[in-house]
Scaffold this active site. Structure first.
Site, PDB file in Angstrom:
ATOM      1  N   SER A  51       0.821  -1.091  -0.007  1.00  0.00           N
ATOM      2  CA  SER A  51      -0.223   0.095   0.019  1.00  0.00           C
ATOM      3  C   SER A  51       0.641   1.117  -0.130  1.00  0.00           C
ATOM      4  O   SER A  51       0.421   2.368   0.726  1.00  0.00           O
ATOM      5  CB  SER A  51      -0.998   0.065   1.085  1.00  0.00           C
ATOM      6  OG  SER A  51      -0.051  -0.165   2.320  1.00  0.00           O
ATOM      7  N   ASN A  67       3.187   4.054  -2.563  1.00  0.00           N
ATOM      8  CA  ASN A  67       2.518   4.948  -3.808  1.00  0.00           C
ATOM      9  C   ASN A  67       2.112   4.190  -4.854  1.00  0.00           C
ATOM     10  O   ASN A  67       0.755   4.257  -5.375  1.00  0.00           O
ATOM     11  CB  ASN A  67       4.014   5.754  -4.086  1.00  0.00           C
ATOM     12  CG  ASN A  67       3.544   6.981  -4.943  1.00  0.00           C
ATOM     13  OD1 ASN A  67       4.373   7.079  -5.978  1.00  0.00           O
ATOM     14  ND2 ASN A  67       2.318   7.537  -4.616  1.00  0.00           N
ATOM     15  N   TRP A  68       2.846   3.099  -5.482  1.00  0.00           N
ATOM     16  CA  TRP A  68       2.388   2.336  -6.356  1.00  0.00           C
ATOM     17  C   TRP A  68       0.996   1.595  -5.868  1.00  0.00           C
ATOM     18  O   TRP A  68       0.123   1.328  -6.922  1.00  0.00           O
ATOM     19  CB  TRP A  68       3.510   1.603  -7.156  1.00  0.00           C
ATOM     20  CG  TRP A  68       3.274   0.961  -8.335  1.00  0.00           C
ATOM     21  CD1 TRP A  68       4.141   0.021  -8.961  1.00  0.00           C
ATOM     22  CD2 TRP A  68       2.345   1.284  -9.454  1.00  0.00           C
ATOM     23  NE1 TRP A  68       3.633  -0.635 -10.108  1.00  0.00           N
ATOM     24  CE2 TRP A  68       2.713   0.076 -10.574  1.00  0.00           C
ATOM     25  CE3 TRP A  68       1.293   2.171  -9.680  1.00  0.00           C
ATOM     26  CZ2 TRP A  68       2.113   0.318 -11.651  1.00  0.00           C
ATOM     27  CZ3 TRP A  68       0.568   2.196 -10.844  1.00  0.00           C
ATOM     28  CH2 TRP A  68       0.719   1.311 -12.078  1.00  0.00           C
ATOM     29  N   GLY A  69       1.391   0.925  -4.836  1.00  0.00           N
ATOM     30  CA  GLY A  69       0.401   0.107  -4.354  1.00  0.00           C
ATOM     31  C   GLY A  69      -1.077   0.614  -4.376  1.00  0.00           C
ATOM     32  O   GLY A  69      -2.169  -0.034  -4.662  1.00  0.00           O
ATOM     33  N   PHE A 102       0.854  -2.202   5.967  1.00  0.00           N
ATOM     34  CA  PHE A 102       1.797  -2.331   7.021  1.00  0.00           C
ATOM     35  C   PHE A 102       1.677  -1.300   7.825  1.00  0.00           C
ATOM     36  O   PHE A 102       1.592  -0.076   7.654  1.00  0.00           O
ATOM     37  CB  PHE A 102       3.210  -2.202   6.455  1.00  0.00           C
ATOM     38  CG  PHE A 102       4.466  -2.421   7.456  1.00  0.00           C
ATOM     39  CD1 PHE A 102       4.712  -3.890   7.637  1.00  0.00           C
ATOM     40  CD2 PHE A 102       4.866  -1.205   8.105  1.00  0.00           C
ATOM     41  CE1 PHE A 102       5.764  -3.812   8.852  1.00  0.00           C
ATOM     42  CE2 PHE A 102       6.026  -1.620   9.087  1.00  0.00           C
ATOM     43  CZ  PHE A 102       6.203  -2.983   9.369  1.00  0.00           C
ATOM     44  N   LYS A 158       9.188  -3.744  -9.247  1.00  0.00           N
ATOM     45  CA  LYS A 158      10.305  -3.455  -9.916  1.00  0.00           C
ATOM     46  C   LYS A 158      11.541  -3.680  -9.211  1.00  0.00           C
ATOM     47  O   LYS A 158      11.581  -3.220  -7.979  1.00  0.00           O
ATOM     48  CB  LYS A 158      10.415  -2.263 -10.829  1.00  0.00           C
ATOM     49  CG  LYS A 158       9.401  -2.206 -11.664  1.00  0.00           C
ATOM     50  CD  LYS A 158       9.182  -0.702 -12.373  1.00  0.00           C
ATOM     51  CE  LYS A 158       8.108  -0.697 -13.351  1.00  0.00           C
ATOM     52  NZ  LYS A 158       7.941   0.724 -14.039  1.00  0.00           N
ATOM     53  N   LYS A 206      16.660  -1.679 -16.760  1.00  0.00           N
ATOM     54  CA  LYS A 206      16.693  -0.220 -17.068  1.00  0.00           C
ATOM     55  C   LYS A 206      17.286   0.613 -16.186  1.00  0.00           C
ATOM     56  O   LYS A 206      17.789   1.876 -16.489  1.00  0.00           O
ATOM     57  CB  LYS A 206      15.027   0.108 -17.385  1.00  0.00           C
ATOM     58  CG  LYS A 206      14.228   0.009 -15.970  1.00  0.00           C
ATOM     59  CD  LYS A 206      13.314   0.791 -15.788  1.00  0.00           C
ATOM     60  CE  LYS A 206      12.848   0.823 -14.161  1.00  0.00           C
ATOM     61  NZ  LYS A 206      11.712   1.596 -13.855  1.00  0.00           N
ATOM     62  N   ASN A 257      17.602   7.500 -10.344  1.00  0.00           N
ATOM     63  CA  ASN A 257      18.824   7.060 -10.784  1.00  0.00           C
ATOM     64  C   ASN A 257      19.499   8.078 -11.840  1.00  0.00           C
ATOM     65  O   ASN A 257      20.857   8.236 -11.476  1.00  0.00           O
ATOM     66  CB  ASN A 257      18.501   5.843 -11.482  1.00  0.00           C
ATOM     67  CG  ASN A 257      18.475   4.633 -10.391  1.00  0.00           C
ATOM     68  OD1 ASN A 257      19.121   4.071  -9.779  1.00  0.00           O
ATOM     69  ND2 ASN A 257      16.962   4.066 -10.563  1.00  0.00           N
ATOM     70  N   LYS A 286      17.744   4.467  -1.252  1.00  0.00           N
ATOM     71  CA  LYS A 286      19.212   3.765  -1.991  1.00  0.00           C
ATOM     72  C   LYS A 286      18.930   3.649  -3.449  1.00  0.00           C
ATOM     73  O   LYS A 286      17.790   3.582  -3.843  1.00  0.00           O
ATOM     74  CB  LYS A 286      19.833   2.441  -1.511  1.00  0.00           C
ATOM     75  CG  LYS A 286      20.222   2.556  -0.184  1.00  0.00           C
ATOM     76  CD  LYS A 286      21.450   3.221   0.184  1.00  0.00           C
ATOM     77  CE  LYS A 286      22.694   2.727  -0.156  1.00  0.00           C
ATOM     78  NZ  LYS A 286      24.065   3.431   0.016  1.00  0.00           N
TER      79      LYS A 286
END
Lengths: 386, 386
Positions: free
Chosen positions: A36, A38-40, A66, A146, A231, A296, A324
């Site tokens: 849950s 951001n993407w979830g 969580f 990802k 990627k 990145n 990270k």
């Protein structure tokens, strides 16, 4: 909108999987989203709009959260269920009233037929262990995660982890998917990778597709899943080019070579990987998004601007508030695979990214290819072309 | 650096084509560049560095210049031959002392064995007519000309025009090639498309390749040449997305769909076109460069920002000092082909770009796909996947 398959046999699908079919309640699928962030949260929103619309799904979408205590003293799940918003990870966006936040993982999955995994990748091993024996026998899974660890023996696919631990089949969904942009319904695409069960893939496509989120299925789990990890190495290279102010021409060349190495690396590891997968959203489109924006690229740009005088650790600490960079660790892991298998000279871009990251080469080495042209012949046996 | 082929049979090539071979003078090839604009001048520079280095070529590179009188009163050819710079179209860059500017087209080509065509595409018909019967029987040609007219019956390939008019075989060279960036030796790549003579393609690769300009050959003239034209239609679409401030995610999706339509359109027109061509510099890399920078993208962005209230003609006049946008006319021509052949619904992006350009749809239509999803089945017969 018809779900899109790369080859068009959808007329042979059983009608129970077609949109708006008239299944009885007993056949309705129940969906749980495990994660849950951001993407979830955005995934839950997409799914919830479709389970309401399509009679082949139960309306309710359960979302495992969580549990956290917010500064107000309230539990995050209580606030999500009261306001219908994930106030911490996706504030300002209504998830749909049929999304139910549940802090109890085992309870969240116990009635589900369809499990959507969307957590940070490092949590998946622990989550799978907790779920052994707790999921239905007929459950289908999909991973939206990802990033994976690439061990010397090869990549630890999240879809394989889920399949093996839970004894279920597992598809993946990847693509050019910046969660906040999809949350506000900006047009985007995604790719479902499936292994052999086309009907299940079709069902996942139905569950996620909206007019602004177009999903295509391809029979290539490994290719789709590897794109989402590899990627990030190319994005580091693109960031170097940006930091060196080499211009769009050079950046496009580096992105192209990166896509070629993603393809070649995936095909050498898994002979089932298809070239066509890299034309899908998970391939070229996700690469473009990641090399235009993305952290990145951003940190690598700063690294090159500083001519490598400040380490990635240092820049990450300053720019990312403790997060990270996936790309730096993936580059190191991929380098170890290349080194172990004697493939270093086949992958000059991947190898150079790592050597720049650890300070063995200057950032400008990213465009110094003349000595390191990949020896095409070595790849010839396992790729149609390179 | 070894020239790169998509499949690796280069060990079977005769040694006369290998770098630094010891051919007699009689076998040396003589190169003439027909055209001396920005890209033509850079091409001459690349070639001139290689004819000096490789014994299989005559040192001298003749460059046909459309003669002009400069404000100083001097002839352009005289200044180029005195200063070794094209002061008008590529100021500040030394072309190499072995580049000889020649204002006389017939004289420039009369001893040449290798002709490099790099002029605006609309001049090529006239140039070819003037050259009929004036070129050697054994001459080989290559076209660097991007952009072609697409008639209702199909595209007017420049390579075909040259082949048919002059009775010679003609390769093409395309790629992510911003002339000014290559002039200052920034890293870039390009693709040679050849029809059947691999040895000749190898020779073109040698003639153009430098450590900062990496050239690969693929056996697909039509695919390579069409990329250079069709990408401009996609760049218009990308410009709309920028003007609407839809973000990188949407832009990446539109670029991907554009690449898919480029591929499908090319394959429907020429069954010989290969998917792999679109992974080359001429495909994905040139598309990326064109959609990041480039004037098609820029004017389309301004058009969308004005919500279509100012016409393209108007914006072009203001922003481009009299130059016309290739993408707008190509979109119109492609639309006519699609309409004529009944393919409009197979190519929603190409069709929508034209309809927006002429004011039939608002710029925001570029991301409204739900009603216009291409009917995949219609393409199935002629493409492996879509």
């Amino acid at each position: 909108m018809a779900p899109a398959f790369e080859d068009n046999n959808s007329e042979t699908l059983p009608s129970s999987f077609s949109s708006g079919s008239d299944d009885g309640v007993l056949h309705k699928s129940k969906v749980t989203v495990v994660g849950s962030g951001n993407w979830g949260s955005v995934a839950s929103k997409l799914i919830a709009s479709n389970t309401l619309r399509l009679s082949s799904f139960h309306d309710e979408v359960r979302m495992w959260v969580f549990e956290e205590t917010l500064p107000s003293g309230e539990k995050l799940t209580d606030v999500i269920n009261r306001t219908n918003e994930n106030v911490k990870y996706l504030p300002g966006i209504k998830l749909g009233k049929n999304v139910v936040a549940d802090p109890d993982l085992e309870n969240a999955v116990k009635d589900a037929n369809m499990l959507v995994f969307v957590t940070p990748h490092q949590f998946m091993e622990g989550i799978c262990k907790r779920l052994v024996g707790k999921v239905n026998g007929d459950v289908e899974a999909i991973s939206l995660i990802k990033g994976m660890e690439v061990k010397r023996e090869g990549p630890c696919m999240i879809s394989t982890l889920i399949s093996e631990q839970l004894g279920v089949s597992c598809c993946v969904l990847m693509g050019a998917n910046i969660a906040n942009e999809i949350a506000v319904e900006k047009f985007s695409e995604a790719t479902v990778g499936y292994r052999d069960n086309r009907e299940i893939a079709e069902k996942w496509v139905q569950l996620f597709s909206t007019p602004y989120f177009m999903v295509t299925a391809v029979q290539d789990v490994e290719g789709v899943e590897l794109c989402g990890t590899l990627k990030n190495v190319v994005a580091i290279a693109a960031g170097f080019v940006d930091g060196l102010e080499m211009g769009n021409n050079t950046k496009a060349a580096i992105m192209r070579i990166g896509l070629r190495e993603m393809r070649a690396f995936s095909k050498l590891l898994f002979s089932s990987v298809k070239d066509s997968t890299f034309f899908e959203s998970c391939g070229v489109a996700d690469l473009i998004t990641t090399c235009l924006g993305g952290r990145n690229r951003k940190v690598a740009e700063a690294f090159a601007k500083n001519e490598g005088k400040r380490s990635f650790d240092d820049l990450e600490a300053e720019m990312l508030q403790g997060q990270k960079l996936q790309g730096v660790s993936t580059a190191r892991e991929v380098y170890e695979v290349l080194s172990h298998r004697g493939w270093l000279e086949l992958f000059p871009l991947f190898a150079t990214v790592h050597e720049i990251c650890v300070g063995h080469l200057p950032p400008s080495a990213i465009v110094e290819y003349s000595e390191r042209k990949p020896r095409l012949s070595l790849l010839e046996g396992s790729t149609q072309y390179y």
